[in-house]
Scaffold this motif. Structure first.
Motif, PDB file in Angstrom:
ATOM      1  N   LYS A 133      -3.608  -4.794  -4.127  1.00  0.00           N
ATOM      2  CA  LYS A 133      -4.476  -3.641  -3.853  1.00  0.00           C
ATOM      3  C   LYS A 133      -4.810  -2.851  -5.126  1.00  0.00           C
ATOM      4  N   ARG A 134      -4.893  -1.522  -4.953  1.00  0.00           N
ATOM      5  CA  ARG A 134      -5.362  -0.632  -6.026  1.00  0.00           C
ATOM      6  C   ARG A 134      -4.203  -0.184  -6.917  1.00  0.00           C
ATOM      7  N   THR A 159      -2.800  -5.907  -9.617  1.00  0.00           N
ATOM      8  CA  THR A 159      -3.704  -5.266  -8.650  1.00  0.00           C
ATOM      9  C   THR A 159      -4.834  -6.267  -8.381  1.00  0.00           C
ATOM     10  N   THR A 205       0.818  -1.222   0.000  1.00  0.00           N
ATOM     11  CA  THR A 205       0.000   0.000   0.000  1.00  0.00           C
ATOM     12  C   THR A 205       0.851   1.271   0.000  1.00  0.00           C
ATOM     13  N   GLU A 208      -3.153   2.773  -7.535  1.00  0.00           N
ATOM     14  CA  GLU A 208      -2.313   3.810  -6.913  1.00  0.00           C
ATOM     15  C   GLU A 208      -1.358   3.220  -5.866  1.00  0.00           C
ATOM     16  N   ASP A 209      -1.758   2.113  -5.261  1.00  0.00           N
ATOM     17  CA  ASP A 209      -0.852   1.441  -4.324  1.00  0.00           C
ATOM     18  C   ASP A 209       0.303   0.810  -5.099  1.00  0.00           C
ATOM     19  N   ASP A 248      -7.650  -6.242  -9.436  1.00  0.00           N
ATOM     20  CA  ASP A 248      -8.347  -6.536 -10.691  1.00  0.00           C
ATOM     21  C   ASP A 248      -7.835  -7.813 -11.349  1.00  0.00           C
TER      22      ASP A 248
END
Ligand code: DOR
Ligand code: ZN
Length: 336
Positions: free
Chosen positions: A214-215, A194, A169, A217-218, A196
């Protein structure tokens, strides 16, 4: 492309038949690795450390490879005990109770006073503490929530080297620069995927791990520090083999098996992002040497830009990208 003395600062080698089957996947290309102690039962005594190390050395055969051993943290460890085992270990690994594979005997509560005797002893003896940093909160928030615990520990034990393991993160990345004694390992899978990729389409059990990916941006925050080889980050694969039937199951075990392709994927990743080979060298070895104060076996790995078809399985363990082509291959490994 040449890499010198690659180090994997977070590796699961398991035991028994699994150990015998997968140990050389790391030992062939890496000079050494920090070996995680989450066996059943966990590694908690000097005798267990020595016996496990010997089983690892037997499993790697003729490969030149240093297993940097660890103990499974227990708050009841005394300074006397830790001093007696210090020469056999490189770090102690702390797991929150029940947070991941075989971590039932871990810590709950994180009361500083309860942990003080053992953590002060580690600090005095200059033994690094590796931490699986997740709370038992909502799965996407567990690591970010744990940052307050890292801050509490880093403040209470300012001389203790604390390694935030397999960070995922942006919150963990920013914590690195706030506390002198916080460091981190980063996996190759968390630099590539990610959530996804795990669950955005058909569910991909071989990409399921803890902490969960995670995302975007992480991932970007991780890439930012890895590609520039921030001096407080180092590579730790968290390669965690499970038999195919335990992954392709109702109740999928957590862990991504990357050991045989980690260096090839890193070469491709750094190239794709136009990051220098010097940075890759620092990320894969030099930073870890400085942080841990280890001098690895001399081993040189030559990678070439030639497609490598990732096998469907290694002795019944399915690797990341099984059956897919990756851009780099291992050309040669030499040691002196
Ligand atoms: O996904 C994971 N698998 N995360 C861990 O922290 C442990 C590991 C394992 O031992 O399988
Ligand atoms: Zn792990």
């Amino acid at each position: 492309m040449q890499l010198n003395a690659p180090l994997d600062m977070h590796l699961h080698l398991r035991d028994g038949e699994m150990l015998e089957n997968i140990a050389t996947a790391s030992a062939h290309t890496f000079s050494g690795a920090i070996i995680m102690p989450n066996l059943v039962p966990p590694v908690t005594t000097k005798e267990e450390v020595l016996a496990y190390k010997n089983r690892i050395l037997a499993a790697i055969g003729d490969e030149k490879f240093t297993p940097y051993m660890t103990l499974f943290f227990n708050p009841n460890y005394t300074k006397e005990f830790l001093a007696s085992v210090k020469n056999e270990i490189t770090a102690v690994k702390l797991y929150p109770a029940g947070i991941t594979t075989n971590s039932e005997g871990g810590v709950s509560g994180f009361d500083v006073e309860e942990l003080r005797p053992a953590l002060e002893a580690l600090s005095d003896l200059n033994i690094p503490l590796c931490v699986h940093g997740e709370t038992n909160g909502f799965v996407m928030d567990r690591e970010a929530e744990f940052v307050t615990i890292y801050e509490k520990l880093a403040t209470a034990f300012p001389k203790l080297k604390i390694i935030m393991e397999h960070i995922t993160t942006k919150e963990s990345v920013t914590a690195l620069d706030r506390f002198e004694n916080l460091y981190a390992t980063i996996t190759i899978h968390h630099l590539l995927i990610t959530l996804d990729d795990v669950a955005g389409g058909m569910l991909k059990p071989h990409l399921f791990c803890k902490p969960i990916a995670k995302r975007p941006e992480d991932r970007d925050a991780l890439l930012n520090v890895a590609l520039k080889a921030h001096p407080k980050v180092m590579f730790g694969s968290d390669s965690a083999p499970h038999p195919k039937h335990a992954k392709e199951a109702c109740g999928c075990a957590a862990g991504v098996f990357t050991a045989p392709i980690a260096l090839q994927l890193l070469a491709e990743l750094f190239e794709n992002h136009h990051a220098s080979i010097d940075n890759l060298q620092n990320f894969i070895s030099n930073n870890a040497q400085t942080i841990y104060g280890v001098t690895p076996l001399q081993k040189t790995v030559i990678l070439e830009k030639k497609p490598f078809m990732v096998p469907l399985d290694y002795h019944g363990v399915v690797p990341m990208y099984a059956g897919e082509k990756i851009a780099y291959s291992i050309k040669e490994v030499t040691h002196t």
